[in-house]
Scaffold this motif. Structure first.
Motif, PDB file in Angstrom:
ATOM      1  N   TRP A 180      -4.186   6.016  18.095  1.00  0.00           N
ATOM      2  CA  TRP A 180      -3.356   5.247  19.024  1.00  0.00           C
ATOM      3  C   TRP A 180      -1.926   5.140  18.526  1.00  0.00           C
ATOM      4  CZ3 TRP A 180      -3.006   3.390  23.709  1.00  0.00           C
ATOM      5  CH2 TRP A 180      -2.280   2.227  23.979  1.00  0.00           C
ATOM      6  N   PHE A 181      -1.761   4.922  17.226  1.00  0.00           N
ATOM      7  CA  PHE A 181      -0.446   4.599  16.676  1.00  0.00           C
ATOM      8  C   PHE A 181       0.203   5.792  15.978  1.00  0.00           C
ATOM      9  CE2 PHE A 181       2.504   1.663  14.478  1.00  0.00           C
ATOM     10  CZ  PHE A 181       2.798   0.854  15.555  1.00  0.00           C
ATOM     11  N   GLY A 182      -0.522   6.871  15.825  1.00  0.00           N
ATOM     12  CA  GLY A 182       0.048   8.002  15.097  1.00  0.00           C
ATOM     13  C   GLY A 182       0.193   7.669  13.625  1.00  0.00           C
ATOM     14  N   ALA A 183      -0.770   6.942  13.100  1.00  0.00           N
ATOM     15  CA  ALA A 183      -0.669   6.488  11.713  1.00  0.00           C
ATOM     16  C   ALA A 183      -1.885   6.949  10.933  1.00  0.00           C
ATOM     17  CB  ALA A 183      -0.566   4.970  11.687  1.00  0.00           C
ATOM     18  N   ASN A 184      -2.003   6.499   9.694  1.00  0.00           N
ATOM     19  CA  ASN A 184      -3.121   6.918   8.857  1.00  0.00           C
ATOM     20  C   ASN A 184      -4.020   5.744   8.520  1.00  0.00           C
ATOM     21  OD1 ASN A 184      -2.540   9.779   8.341  1.00  0.00           O
ATOM     22  ND2 ASN A 184      -0.648   8.902   7.539  1.00  0.00           N
ATOM     23  N   PRO A 185      -5.331   5.969   8.547  1.00  0.00           N
ATOM     24  CA  PRO A 185      -6.258   4.891   8.212  1.00  0.00           C
ATOM     25  C   PRO A 185      -6.217   4.581   6.722  1.00  0.00           C
ATOM     26  CG  PRO A 185      -7.445   6.936   8.594  1.00  0.00           C
ATOM     27  CD  PRO A 185      -6.021   7.218   8.926  1.00  0.00           C
ATOM     28  N   SER A 186      -6.528   3.330   6.396  1.00  0.00           N
ATOM     29  CA  SER A 186      -6.614   2.943   4.984  1.00  0.00           C
ATOM     30  C   SER A 186      -7.988   3.255   4.424  1.00  0.00           C
ATOM     31  CB  SER A 186      -6.330   1.449   4.837  1.00  0.00           C
ATOM     32  OG  SER A 186      -5.027   1.187   5.282  1.00  0.00           O
ATOM     33  N   VAL A 187      -8.895   3.649   5.298  1.00  0.00           N
ATOM     34  CA  VAL A 187     -10.239   4.055   4.881  1.00  0.00           C
ATOM     35  C   VAL A 187     -10.347   5.553   5.145  1.00  0.00           C
ATOM     36  CG1 VAL A 187     -12.694   3.791   5.354  1.00  0.00           C
ATOM     37  CG2 VAL A 187     -11.181   1.803   5.466  1.00  0.00           C
ATOM     38  N   PRO A 188     -10.328   6.363   4.103  1.00  0.00           N
ATOM     39  CA  PRO A 188     -10.293   7.822   4.323  1.00  0.00           C
ATOM     40  C   PRO A 188     -11.463   8.316   5.162  1.00  0.00           C
ATOM     41  CG  PRO A 188     -10.007   7.274   2.004  1.00  0.00           C
ATOM     42  CD  PRO A 188     -10.330   6.001   2.688  1.00  0.00           C
ATOM     43  N   ALA A 189     -12.610   7.654   5.024  1.00  0.00           N
ATOM     44  CA  ALA A 189     -13.794   8.113   5.755  1.00  0.00           C
ATOM     45  C   ALA A 189     -13.565   8.083   7.265  1.00  0.00           C
ATOM     46  CB  ALA A 189     -14.988   7.240   5.389  1.00  0.00           C
ATOM     47  N   ALA A 190     -12.656   7.205   7.727  1.00  0.00           N
ATOM     48  CA  ALA A 190     -12.411   7.068   9.161  1.00  0.00           C
ATOM     49  C   ALA A 190     -11.938   8.371   9.788  1.00  0.00           C
ATOM     50  CB  ALA A 190     -11.392   5.958   9.401  1.00  0.00           C
ATOM     51  N   CYS A 191     -11.410   9.287   8.963  1.00  0.00           N
ATOM     52  CA  CYS A 191     -10.937  10.559   9.502  1.00  0.00           C
ATOM     53  C   CYS A 191     -12.097  11.470   9.880  1.00  0.00           C
ATOM     54  CB  CYS A 191     -10.072  11.281   8.469  1.00  0.00           C
ATOM     55  SG  CYS A 191      -8.472  10.515   8.242  1.00  0.00           S
ATOM     56  N   THR A 192     -13.227  11.305   9.199  1.00  0.00           N
ATOM     57  CA  THR A 192     -14.288  12.293   9.363  1.00  0.00           C
ATOM     58  C   THR A 192     -15.625  11.711   9.822  1.00  0.00           C
ATOM     59  OG1 THR A 192     -14.637  12.011   6.994  1.00  0.00           O
ATOM     60  CG2 THR A 192     -13.394  13.953   7.677  1.00  0.00           C
ATOM     61  N   ASP A 193     -15.806  10.380   9.708  1.00  0.00           N
ATOM     62  CA  ASP A 193     -17.147   9.853   9.962  1.00  0.00           C
ATOM     63  C   ASP A 193     -17.476   9.656  11.445  1.00  0.00           C
ATOM     64  OD1 ASP A 193     -15.703   7.657  10.658  1.00  0.00           O
ATOM     65  OD2 ASP A 193     -16.461   6.343   9.080  1.00  0.00           O
ATOM     66  N   GLY A 194     -16.525   9.989  12.313  1.00  0.00           N
ATOM     67  CA  GLY A 194     -16.821   9.900  13.738  1.00  0.00           C
ATOM     68  C   GLY A 194     -16.909   8.478  14.261  1.00  0.00           C
ATOM     69  N   SER A 195     -16.411   7.513  13.504  1.00  0.00           N
ATOM     70  CA  SER A 195     -16.466   6.129  13.963  1.00  0.00           C
ATOM     71  C   SER A 195     -15.493   5.901  15.116  1.00  0.00           C
ATOM     72  CB  SER A 195     -16.144   5.178  12.809  1.00  0.00           C
ATOM     73  OG  SER A 195     -14.847   5.450  12.304  1.00  0.00           O
ATOM     74  N   GLY A 196     -14.532   6.802  15.271  1.00  0.00           N
ATOM     75  CA  GLY A 196     -13.570   6.697  16.350  1.00  0.00           C
ATOM     76  C   GLY A 196     -13.054   8.071  16.704  1.00  0.00           C
ATOM     77  N   MET A 197     -11.830   8.141  17.206  1.00  0.00           N
ATOM     78  CA  MET A 197     -11.325   9.418  17.712  1.00  0.00           C
ATOM     79  C   MET A 197     -10.661  10.285  16.656  1.00  0.00           C
ATOM     80  SD  MET A 197      -9.753   8.143  21.271  1.00  0.00           S
ATOM     81  CE  MET A 197     -10.271   6.494  21.615  1.00  0.00           C
ATOM     82  N   SER A 198     -10.414   9.730  15.461  1.00  0.00           N
ATOM     83  CA  SER A 198      -9.726  10.521  14.440  1.00  0.00           C
ATOM     84  C   SER A 198     -10.570  11.696  13.990  1.00  0.00           C
ATOM     85  CB  SER A 198      -9.400   9.647  13.223  1.00  0.00           C
ATOM     86  OG  SER A 198      -8.267   8.882  13.457  1.00  0.00           O
ATOM     87  N   THR A 199      -9.879  12.787  13.687  1.00  0.00           N
ATOM     88  CA  THR A 199     -10.554  13.937  13.118  1.00  0.00           C
ATOM     89  C   THR A 199      -9.781  14.350  11.877  1.00  0.00           C
ATOM     90  OG1 THR A 199      -9.173  15.430  14.383  1.00  0.00           O
ATOM     91  CG2 THR A 199     -11.270  14.788  15.390  1.00  0.00           C
ATOM     92  N   LYS A 200     -10.333  15.252  11.133  1.00  0.00           N
ATOM     93  CA  LYS A 200      -9.650  15.729   9.932  1.00  0.00           C
ATOM     94  C   LYS A 200      -8.262  16.261  10.305  1.00  0.00           C
ATOM     95  CE  LYS A 200     -10.988  18.328   5.799  1.00  0.00           C
ATOM     96  NZ  LYS A 200     -10.293  17.379   4.975  1.00  0.00           N
TER      97      LYS A 200
END
Lengths: 312, 383
Positions: free
Chosen positions: B317-337
């Motif tokens: 949404w914000f074009g930012a980076n998560p503070s939890v690296p797993a959020a990029c790959t664990d499919g908890s939301g829309m982020s992808t690697k």
């Protein structure tokens, strides 16, 4: 049975009325107290607090405001870069006021003396309409109009008159990559946005010039130009001055237009905005805020000397 | 007046010295029914702006804590709101967080009560903008770089250096960069100039772009005076910059992934990069008010920020980076690697996070922020 002439008081309301009747000064004091408090405490008090702040200075080392009387902040205000800002703002305000006056006078004159009935309403509407839409929307719209790839640039290149804009942008002081990044663009938008504030008081003043005086002037053999110069203009001058106070002070204080249209060079309002934020340089911001007050006082004094308020 | 109050608290903090002796919560009870949060606009979404972006509703259902959000547009506003009180949490940026700690407006956070603390990016766990003498005053929320945005029709390859916005040169399309580049209209941009000088004038000895001696500072200002000749308008508002890339012929500028994403979504030929000199950036922290009235809900929310879809979806949404690296790959939301990579997730080490310049620094005495402000005003005014 005859009712007694004086009825006994029927409660607090009656007693209060009695008090007001016996001592009218109490009523006056009660009525005037709230506006007086508003004016004195909130309005003038805030100004005084502002003035006071400007006599403090920021500690060079810690960046904390030291609440001790000093003129250091005013010395800082006179640094070249700050003088630039003041001069730039005052020049812009003067230019905008002049342009507004020149543009507004014919419009106000026609609306006041010639327009009748429906036309008069149309004039009022036409002048007021821009004031009803959001100021920000208008400024953003102008940014688009003046942009390099905006409608003006497009029209100029379509008609082969692009050299006119390029020529304008080559004038020293007007430089920019497009009208929207040039100080001239800022000037255009300022003039557009504040013009109604010039027209309305002017029109009100012109409407009050009695037609009989114009007739008398004509009867005494004055030409139209003489009548205009010696009768209409002096009588309408308070309106012109009132309008110019609006356009001048509004331009002096605005910080949004020069942020959106123009070359980002600071105006007084923008400087105040930046200085009071994270910088925490409240004293300098306050000193900057005093500048428009001083300029306006000087302007009013000059206008008074020139006899602008004689006809009031 | 708000800022006066702020000045007063910072003065007080300076007088009494920094002594973080506040008690922290040791155990959690039941939720108090609500939690009041001061946040940046767009940071806490409940699906009202866009149905797909919601990280509040489920939290409210699961914990019974109603989330009340007060948005603030500047760090100063955030500090002022926290000084006024009545809030439990704030998403403070690096220029506000230490002020809040110094002013004793926030309390230490007991990370043992936040099960997902272990998932926090190791690079952020002890970050200096919220950790004072080993005590954590919050949990990391989001971070992002200030990237170099460029027009892909002009630059077939990503520019390798920030020099495209700092020094006059002919761009790959054969025309000069004069009048076609932009810079940020905030004094903190001096740090970008200092960072550029770190790489290109090593003899100045700059080690931290936020801690500049007088000589280093003067060199940075000189660079910026040259930049003034190239920039026809500085950007201040993200949407003005977006418009300038569309309509003003601007082809390169320091920017945020936010603008890059919006322009890309609009079909504009732009991309972003972090050039060889590195970049500046921002990092926000969820901090808890010293007198929070709803500490249990506050702790539940802090846990929620790390454990739910929040990190993953907010990053998109914000074009930012998560503070939890797993959020990029664990499919908890829309982020992808890939989306994380685009937002700069892998460039952490090349980013120098924004901190407010103060006069006391590692090399002794540095130029404080208020001078940055007045001098940058001068530079933009052509001095």
């Amino acid at each position: 049975m005859i009712a007694p002439a004086i009825l006994p008081a029927r409660g607090a309301g009656d007693r209060l009325t009695g008090l007001f009747w016996r001592r009218p000064a109490v009523l006056v004091a009660l009525l005037i107290l709230p506006p007086l408090l508003w004016l004195g405490v909130i309005y003038l008090g805030a100004l005084a607090a502002l003035l006071l702040q400007s006599f403090y200075a920021i500690d060079e080392f810690s960046g904390i405001v030291v609440p001790e009387f000093t003129l250091k902040t005013y010395a800082e205000l006179l640094r070249a870069q700050n003088l630039d800002i003041i001069l730039r703002t005052a020049l812009m305000a003067a230019a905008v006021t002049l342009a507004s006056a020149v543009l507004a006078f014919p419009i106000a004159y026609y609306a006041a003396r010639y327009a009748r009935g429906g036309w008069k309403a149309a004039f009022y509407l036409g002048v007021m309409l821009p004031l009803w839409s959001s100021y920000l929307v208008k400024v953003y719209a102008w940014k688009l109009i003046l942009a390099k790839e905006g409608i003006l640039g497009w029209a100029a290149s379509a008609t082969g008159t692009g050299f006119l804009i390029d020529g304008l942008l080559a004038i020293p002081g007007f430089e920019g990559s497009s009208l929207s990044t040039s100080p001239f663009g800022t000037f255009l938008v300022f003039t557009y946005v504040w013009l109604p504030y010039m027209i309305l008081p002017m029109q009100a003043a012109l409407e009050r010039v009695p037609a009989s005086m114009l007739e008398a002037s004509a009867d005494l053999g004055a030409t139209r130009a003489q009548t205009f110069r010696t009768v209409v203009l002096p009588l309408a001058l308070p309106g012109v001055i009132a309008g110019s106070i609006f356009t001048f002070s509004l331009t002096l204080g605005d910080y949004i237009i020069p942020q959106i249209v123009g070359n980002s060079a600071n105006f007084i309002g923008m400087a105040v905005y930046q200085l009071q934020g994270t910088a925490g340089n409240i004293p300098l911001a306050a000193a900057f805020a005093v500048v428009p007050i001083v300029i306006m006082l000087a302007y009013l004094w000059l206008a008074k000397k020139a006899g602008a308020f004689d006809a009031l | 007046m708000k800022t006066m109050k702020l000045m007063a608290t910072s003065a007080l903090a300076a007088l009494t010295g920094l002594s973080p002796a506040l008690a922290q919560v040791t155990e959690l009870g039941a939720g108090e029914g609500q939690v009041n949060i001061v946040a940046w606009p767009g940071y806490i979404e409940r699906g009202e702006t866009d149905k797909a972006f919601d990280w509040v509703t489920k939290f409210e259902e699961a914990t019974g804590c109603k989330v009340n959000v007060k948005t603030a547009n500047t760090s100063d506003e955030m500090v002022a709101l926290m000084n006024e009180g009545g809030f439990d949490l704030v998403t403070a940026s690096g220029d506000a967080s230490l002020r809040l700690v110094a002013g004793k407006r926030v309390q230490p956070v007991n990370t043992d009560l936040i099960p997902s603390w272990s998932k926090v990016d190791d690079r952020l766990k002890d970050a200096p903008w919220f950790t004072v003498e080993g005590t954590h005053y919050g949990v990391p929320y989001m971070w992002g770089p200030n990237v170099l945005m460029y027009n892909t029709e002009v630059f077939k390859e990503a520019p390798k250096s920030w020099s495209v916005v700092f020094e006059e040169q002919v761009l790959p399309d054969g025309q000069s960069n004069k009048g076609r580049v932009q810079a940020y209209d905030g004094p903190i941009h001096i740090a970008d100039a200092a960072q550029y000088l770190m790489a290109h004038k090593p003899d100045l000895g700059i080690t931290n772009p936020y801690e500049l001696s007088d000589a280093q500072y003067a060199a940075a200002l000189d660079l910026l005076r040259g930049q003034r000749m190239l920039v026809s308008r500085y950007w201040h508002d993200a949407f003005i910059q977006i418009d300038d890339f569309k309509n003003e012929g601007v082809v390169a500028s320091g920017s945020w992934p936010f603008q890059v994403n919006l322009l890309k979504a609009d079909g504009q030929p732009v991309a972003s990069t972090i050039p060889e000199e590195g970049a500046t950036g921002w990092a926000d922290t969820t901090m808890m008010h010293a007198e929070a009235e709803h500490p249990n809900c506050a702790y539940l929310w802090m846990e929620h920020t790390l454990s739910s879809n929040l990190q993953s979806d907010l990053a998109v949404w914000f074009g930012a980076n998560p503070s939890v690296p797993a959020a990029c790959t664990d499919g908890s939301g829309m982020s992808t690697k890939e989306s994380c990579h685009d937002n700069g997730m892998d460039d952490f080490d090349r980013i120098r996070f924004w901190t407010t310049p103060v006069s006391k620094c590692a090399q002794g005495e540095c130029v404080p922020y208020y001078r940055w402000v007045s001098d940058y005003i001068g530079v933009i005014g052509g001095r």
